[in-house]
Design an enzyme around this catalytic site. Structure first.
Site, PDB file in Angstrom:
ATOM      1  N   LYS A 202       0.811  -1.230   0.000  1.00  8.12           N
ATOM      2  CA  LYS A 202       0.000   0.000   0.000  1.00  8.12           C
ATOM      3  C   LYS A 202       0.838   1.271   0.000  1.00  8.12           C
ATOM      4  O   LYS A 202       0.478   2.259   0.636  1.00  8.12           O
ATOM      5  CB  LYS A 202      -0.958   0.020   1.199  1.00  8.12           C
ATOM      6  CG  LYS A 202      -1.797  -1.218   1.348  1.00  8.12           C
ATOM      7  CD  LYS A 202      -2.713  -1.078   2.544  1.00  8.12           C
ATOM      8  CE  LYS A 202      -3.081  -2.432   3.072  1.00  8.12           C
ATOM      9  NZ  LYS A 202      -3.903  -2.366   4.275  1.00  8.12           N
ATOM     10  N   ASP A 237      -7.851  -6.382   9.750  1.00 10.20           N
ATOM     11  CA  ASP A 237      -9.133  -5.680   9.764  1.00 10.20           C
ATOM     12  C   ASP A 237     -10.326  -6.611   9.588  1.00 10.20           C
ATOM     13  O   ASP A 237     -11.410  -6.359  10.130  1.00 10.20           O
ATOM     14  CB  ASP A 237      -9.167  -4.551   8.729  1.00 10.20           C
ATOM     15  CG  ASP A 237      -8.833  -5.023   7.323  1.00 10.20           C
ATOM     16  OD1 ASP A 237      -8.448  -6.190   7.152  1.00 10.20           O
ATOM     17  OD2 ASP A 237      -8.936  -4.195   6.390  1.00 10.20           O
TER      18      ASP A 237
END
Length: 499
Positions: A202, A237
């Site tokens: 990312k 997550d």
């Protein structure tokens, strides 16, 4: 979960808006062929027809995907590297029950921003008494700096947040603060409160962290700040989303993230994990992080998918993610439109440079165009003009919407098949655990939240595969931003103190 592609980094949640387009494109007069199709779009029709055929997801295709997902799950549980699915052990053996009491913190690091949160829990009667959070942007130089610089920056923000503690937030005497750490980068989990970073993704290029225990890195930084806080749970997550949803609903068994990237996790019996040796679970259950973005069996791929994959920085990898997640849907549509423009005068004589630029057209644009119900598709024309510089007539706009719908429909239906594959695997191991009662799939992520057509296609696929009777027991429920509170709840569940 992996988000890495050859494009700028993107956050998991994305807003959708039609108000950002304000300039009106020039209206083009259209010449008609004898078939009623405009001359400009006639040459593009074969491309659309082939695309729709290649993306088709009839019931047999969906069944094959679901069955292959279940098979790959078993292979990944048997041995590390046994399938495309990593089937990572989370070491989360106990889920929130509602009895949790006290003050708990969460740190959610999953992109260019991180979030710090605190919540006061009051047990079954009061549940969540209050919650506060702050979001902090990570400077570019920190993302490309050293491990020490990154964790010092995070710990400093966390310490400043703790200083504002007060009001309804009360830490019992003689207790240290406890925190759940949501860390959404590839990590080899070694226990509930430790894990080795495999690599940064990312857009992060932090030196010195890969191969290290990230909890130890954070603990060292918090120590420099004089912050007396313990990381009680390290989770990704998806796992945190399941925990957050389970706190309110005991029937939650699966959690799925559908945003820029995608992943899924579920509650698994310890006895069904051959590669799990020597680990004892008081509940007999644990959460398994599938990393399902890497799934690749039986997917209906087009020439545009293959071209995009070949040009990515991870060719041949994350194929399921590249067909169902928000980072890629708009890019696939853009590639189709370029091919159509080359084969016809769909957008005039010249193809705008912006249309040829990878990732110019975003998935939020695709959703907005699909939601345009006006007679002249004015919003579609405005988006095309603003984003790519293309003028369009009504026939062109209709064709663009067809392309958008084709790609979104395939993505939503494949995601639905993936969910059914997970449920099938669970049901095969324990008859009645899923299909014999109410079972909840907690969903989070901007793609699922903001793309109504995609959501509908996903739910339709689940219903088709399971049939009306069984599917009536499967509840697909939005759990907005559940990962933050979920991490704090897992810190409470794994607290060293009695509740």
């Amino acid at each position: 979960m992996s988000f890495a592609v050859n494009s700028p980094p993107a956050v998991r949640h994305f807003p959708l808006s039609r108000s950002s387009v304000c300039r009106t494109p020039r209206v083009t007069m259209v010449a008609r062929s004898t078939t009623g199709v405009s001359v400009s779009t006639a040459a593009a029709l074969p491309i659309l027809t082939k695309l729709q055929n290649d993306c088709a997801t009839p019931l047999p295709v969906l069944r094959h995907v679901a069955d292959a997902m279940a098979t790959d799950m078993r292979a990944g549980l048997a041995v590390d590297g046994g399938s495309d699915l990593k089937m990572i052990l989370s070491y989360v053996d106990s889920l929130p029950t509602g009895d949790e009491r006290g003050l708990f913190y969460a740190l959610d690091l999953g992109g260019t921003n991180f979030r710090v949160l605190r919540t006061q829990l009051g047990g079954k009667e009061e549940r969540v008494i209050d919650t506060e959070f702050e979001q902090v942007s990570i400077p570019q130089e920190i993302m490309f700096g050293t491990s020490e610089e990154l964790f010092d920056f995070i710990a400093s923000a966390l310490a400043n947040f703790v200083k504002k503690e007060g009001g309804k937030f009360v830490l019992p005497n003689e207790r240290s603060r406890e925190m759940g750490f949501t860390f959404s980068f590839p990590v080899k989990q070694t226990s509930i409160d430790s894990g080795i970073l495999i690599k940064w993704t990312k857009g992060f290029a932090v030196s010195g962290t890969p191969g290290k225990d990230i909890v130890a890195c954070l603990n060292e930084a918090m120590g420099k700040q004089g912050l007396n806080m313990r990381v009680s749970a390290l989770v990704n997550d998806t796992v945190a989303t399941l925990a957050g949803a389970r706190y309110w609903d005991d029937d939650v068994m699966v959690a799925v993230i559908l945003g820029t990237g995608t992943n899924a996790c579920y509650v698994e019996s310890v006895n069904a994990i051959p590669k799990l040796q020597g680990h004892k679970s008081s509940s007999g259950k644990t959460i398994v992080n599938t990393e399902w973005g890497a799934f690749s069996k039986g997917l209906p791929l087009t020439e545009f998918d293959r071209e995009m994959d070949a040009e990515s920085i991870n060719p041949g990898e994350q194929l399921f993610e590249k067909t169902i997640s928000g980072m890629y849907l708009g890019e696939i549509v853009r590639r189709v439109l370029v091919r159509m423009a080359e084969a016809s005068s769909l957008f005039g004589k010249d193809i705008p440079d912006r249309l040829r630029t990878p990732f110019t057209l975003g998935t939020p644009n695709i959703s907005s165009m699909q939601q345009d119900t006006s007679d002249d598709l004015e919003a579609v024309g405005s988006i095309l003009y603003e984003v790519t510089g293309m003028d369009s007539n009504l026939d062109t706009r209709k064709m663009v919407v067809e392309v958008c719908d084709t790609i979104a429909k395939r993505g939503g239906r494949l995601a639905g098949a993936g969910i059914v594959g997970i449920l099938q695997k669970m049901e095969e191991d324990s008859k009645g655990i899923v299909f014999g009662k109410r079972t909840v799939v907690a969903m989070d992520g901007g793609l699922y939240e903001h793309h109504p057509q995609y959501k509908r296609y996903l739910k339709d696929a689940v219903k088709e595969l399971l049939g009306p009777e069984i599917s009536s027991n499967v509840v697909i429920e939005h759990s907005k931003d559940g990962s933050g509170i979920g991490a704090a709840l897992l810190a409470a569940t794994n607290s060293i103190y009695e509740h």
